[in-house]
Design an enzyme around this catalytic site. Structure first.
Site, short mmCIF file in Angstrom:
data_model
loop_
_atom_site.label_atom_id
_atom_site.label_comp_id
_atom_site.label_asym_id
_atom_site.label_seq_id
_atom_site.Cartn_x
_atom_site.Cartn_y
_atom_site.Cartn_z
N HIS A 99 3.57 9.22 0.61
CA HIS A 99 4.60 8.23 0.94
C HIS A 99 5.69 8.22 -0.12
O HIS A 99 5.42 8.18 -1.31
CB HIS A 99 4.03 6.84 1.20
N ASP A 115 8.11 5.95 -0.17
CA ASP A 115 8.59 4.60 -0.50
C ASP A 115 7.81 4.04 -1.67
O ASP A 115 6.71 4.51 -2.00
CB ASP A 115 8.48 3.65 0.72
N ASP A 132 2.62 6.35 -7.79
CA ASP A 132 2.39 5.78 -6.44
C ASP A 132 3.68 5.81 -5.66
O ASP A 132 4.43 4.86 -5.64
CB ASP A 132 1.86 4.35 -6.60
N GLU A 159 4.57 2.96 3.66
CA GLU A 159 3.19 2.70 3.25
C GLU A 159 3.09 1.37 2.52
O GLU A 159 2.13 0.62 2.71
CB GLU A 159 2.69 3.83 2.34
N GLU A 160 4.08 1.07 1.70
CA GLU A 160 4.00 -0.13 0.86
C GLU A 160 4.31 -1.41 1.63
O GLU A 160 4.23 -2.50 1.08
CB GLU A 160 4.96 0.01 -0.34
N ASP A 190 -3.21 10.03 -3.70
CA ASP A 190 -2.68 8.66 -3.89
C ASP A 190 -3.78 7.78 -4.47
O ASP A 190 -3.82 6.59 -4.24
CB ASP A 190 -2.19 8.11 -2.54
N HIS A 220 2.21 -0.65 -8.82
CA HIS A 220 2.65 -1.96 -8.31
C HIS A 220 3.06 -2.91 -9.43
O HIS A 220 3.62 -3.97 -9.15
CB HIS A 220 1.59 -2.66 -7.43
N1 BES Z 1 -2.27 4.06 -3.69
C1 BES Z 1 -2.64 2.77 -3.21
C2 BES Z 1 -4.07 2.67 -2.77
C3 BES Z 1 -5.11 2.81 -3.85
C4 BES Z 1 -4.99 2.18 -5.06
C5 BES Z 1 -6.23 3.52 -3.58
C6 BES Z 1 -5.97 2.30 -5.99
C7 BES Z 1 -7.24 3.64 -4.50
C8 BES Z 1 -7.09 3.03 -5.72
C9 BES Z 1 -1.79 2.36 -2.02
O1 BES Z 1 -0.47 2.75 -2.17
C10 BES Z 1 -1.82 0.84 -1.90
O2 BES Z 1 -1.34 0.17 -2.75
N2 BES Z 1 -2.45 0.31 -0.83
C11 BES Z 1 -2.51 -1.10 -0.56
C12 BES Z 1 -2.75 -1.34 0.89
C13 BES Z 1 -1.53 -1.36 1.77
C14 BES Z 1 -1.93 -1.76 3.18
C15 BES Z 1 -0.40 -2.19 1.24
C16 BES Z 1 -3.66 -1.79 -1.25
O3 BES Z 1 -4.70 -1.17 -1.50
O4 BES Z 1 -3.50 -2.98 -1.55
ZN ZN Z 2 0.87 1.52 -3.34
#
Ligand code: BES
Ligand code: ZN
Length: 462
Positions: free
Chosen positions: A94, A96, A127, A161-162, A188, A435
């Site tokens: 992603h 974004d 990320d 994605e975000e 990711d 984040h």
């Molecule tokens: N890269 C992350 C997911 C992640 C973080 C996987 C740490 C394993 C370890 C992804 O970009 C993310 O932040 N996902 C969100 C979910 C999404 C629906 C906003 C999350 O996990 O909160």
């Molecule tokens: Zn993320």
């Protein structure tokens, strides 16, 4: 192909990677400088610019790529020249990023990458720009120095994605036949620790909800009305405090019914991972660790379902006191899920729970935000073995097999729509602060990730 040809092609690819390492870093910085914040409409033009950057990069390597328009941000779809008889891999990433302002606590401008101590500091560094870009550079090396990719690769690099990606599902449905593949690959996630690479075989799912509790028509004086009128904030706190029991378990009836228990081998693997609870607690600045009774910290944070409140609002929290009985109160909360728990079903169980525990005198509404299923992928496949060999070679250490606690919704979509497992090959570190402020990505891991991505294609071809 004889193994001699394969060896010489691999050494050409390696030479190309070494000779172009500095340029790859500059290209990554250029991509990072585009503030492609998907959540903020003011950045829509930047988000498109990032998509175009990715699309041009692929085309520049001889991977035919185009932008697929959606109701939101465009998706980059690329495809390598077709090779009959070879497996097909779908690489997802992603472009974004999460919002970032210097005032959030950044030491430097979030969209001006800065190198310090071998790391690149910027929003999106890990990320996911720095991570997915490794696959584009791996492809470039094969295309320009290795005589073409050794397998078929489809690139899907999206821009929502975000923000929970409402348009990706339609894309996968519309393009299902074009996206047919044997494996998906996503970078990711994180490594276990510096020097300890990881292949992730499980992710938690997510059920994100919001609740708003309504009481009297307007805010009231708590001296004149308190005791006679239900306070929405008190009611909300009652609801929230009912979500866990004293042993740290989620107290929503039926919450654990569908949970697949941890297998003995998984618990044994968790126990073998190098992890010191006291160091973990002190790094985070907490006096003690806490969670569901009967599970270790590693199990709790990556393979057990949980519930967390993310924000709570209502009443007065400005300077000094104000004796108000608020008219409304609200909370954002989510459940992290494990495989076999359905986010829809969990939202329904939450509704039933609130209906039971909500005190009289208030009403409420529940808003369902995005969700994702928890996933565990098969660990005994040829693709997984190829991935582990590639990571071991590039990172010069055998990867550990882990489950992570975060969520990547597309993994569920890929399983549902394309019927394939995703190989989660993450090059990040646990302290990358994705984040948050001062997000970073190790440049040496960037290059190792490129090498691993390139090697993975060769391993899969064999
Ligand atoms: N890269 C992350 C997911 C992640 C973080 C996987 C740490 C394993 C370890 C992804 O970009 C993310 O932040 N996902 C969100 C979910 C999404 C629906 C906003 C999350 O996990 O909160
Ligand atoms: Zn993320």
């Amino acid at each position: 192909m004889s193994s001699k040809t394969a060896d010489s092609q691999w050494s050409s690819v390696n030479q190309f990677l070494s000779e172009n390492a500095a340029r790859f870093e500059e290209q990554l910085k250029a991509l990072i400088r585009i503030p492609s914040v998907s959540a903020q409409p003011a950045h829509n033009a930047d988000t498109r610019k990032a998509a175009e950057f990715v699309c041009n990069d692929l085309n520049g390597s001889g991977i035919s790529a185009k932008l697929v328009e959606t109701a939101g941000h465009p998706i980059v779809l690329g495809r390598s020249p077709r090779l009959e008889g070879q497996p097909t891999v779908l690489v997802y990433g992603h472009y974004d990023v999460q919002p970032a302002e210097k005032s959030d606590g950044w030491d430097t401008e979030p969209f001006e990458p800065v190198e310090k101590g071998g790391n690149l500091y910027a929003r999106g560094a890990t990320d996911d720009k720095g991570q997915f870009f490794t696959h584009l550079k791996a492809a470039e090396a094969w295309m320009k120095a290795g005589g073409g990719l050794p397998v078929n690769v489809i690139y899907v690099i999206e821009g929502e994605e975000e923000v929970g990606g409402a348009n990706l599902e339609k894309f996968f449905a519309d393009y299902a036949s074009e996206l047919a593949c044997d494996y998906a690959v996503i970078s990711d996630t994180s490594q276990w620790a510096p020097g300890v690479p990881a292949v992730t075989y499980g992710l938690r799912g997510l059920c994100y909800l919001e609740i708003v509790v309504h009481g009297p028509k307007t805010d009231l004086h708590s001296g004149m009305f308190g005791g006679a009128v239900a306070n929405p904030l008190n009611a909300l706190c009652r609801i929230i405090s009912s979500l866990h029991d004293a042993s740290g378990r989620v107290a929503v009836e039926g919450f654990y019914d569908a949970v697949t228990p941890l297998a003995d081998w998984e618990r044994a693997e968790f126990a073998k991972l190098p992890f010191v609870e006291s160091e973990f607690a002190s790094r985070l600045g907490v006096s003690a660790l806490s969670g569901e009774a009967g599970y270790t910290t590693l199990e709790r944070k990556s393979a057990r379902p949980t519930c967390d409140v993310h924000g709570l609002w209502g009443g007065y929290s400005g300077p000094g006191p104000k004796t108000v009985l608020p008219a409304q109160a609200g909370a954002k909360l989510s459940f992290r899920l494990v495989p076999n728990q359905s986010n829809k079903e969990i939202a329904n169980l939450f509704r039933q729970h609130v209906a039971k525990v909500c005190p009289v005198g208030v009403t409420y509404e529940i808003i369902e935000h995005h969700g994702a299923p928890g996933v565990v992928v098969q660990t005994d496949t040829a693709g997984m073995a190829a991935a582990r060999r590639a990571v071991a070679l590039a990172f010069e250490s055998e990867p550990v097999l882990v489950r992570e606690g975060g969520s990547i919704p597309v993994v569920g979509l890929i399983k549902d729509q394309l019927k394939v497992d995703t190989l989660l090959l993450g090059w990040g570190q646990n302290d990358d602060n994705l984040h948050g402020p001062n997000e970073k990505f190790s440049l040496s891991d960037f290059h190792k990730g490129i090498r691993a991505g390139a090697r993975f294609m060769a391993e899969l071809a064999e």
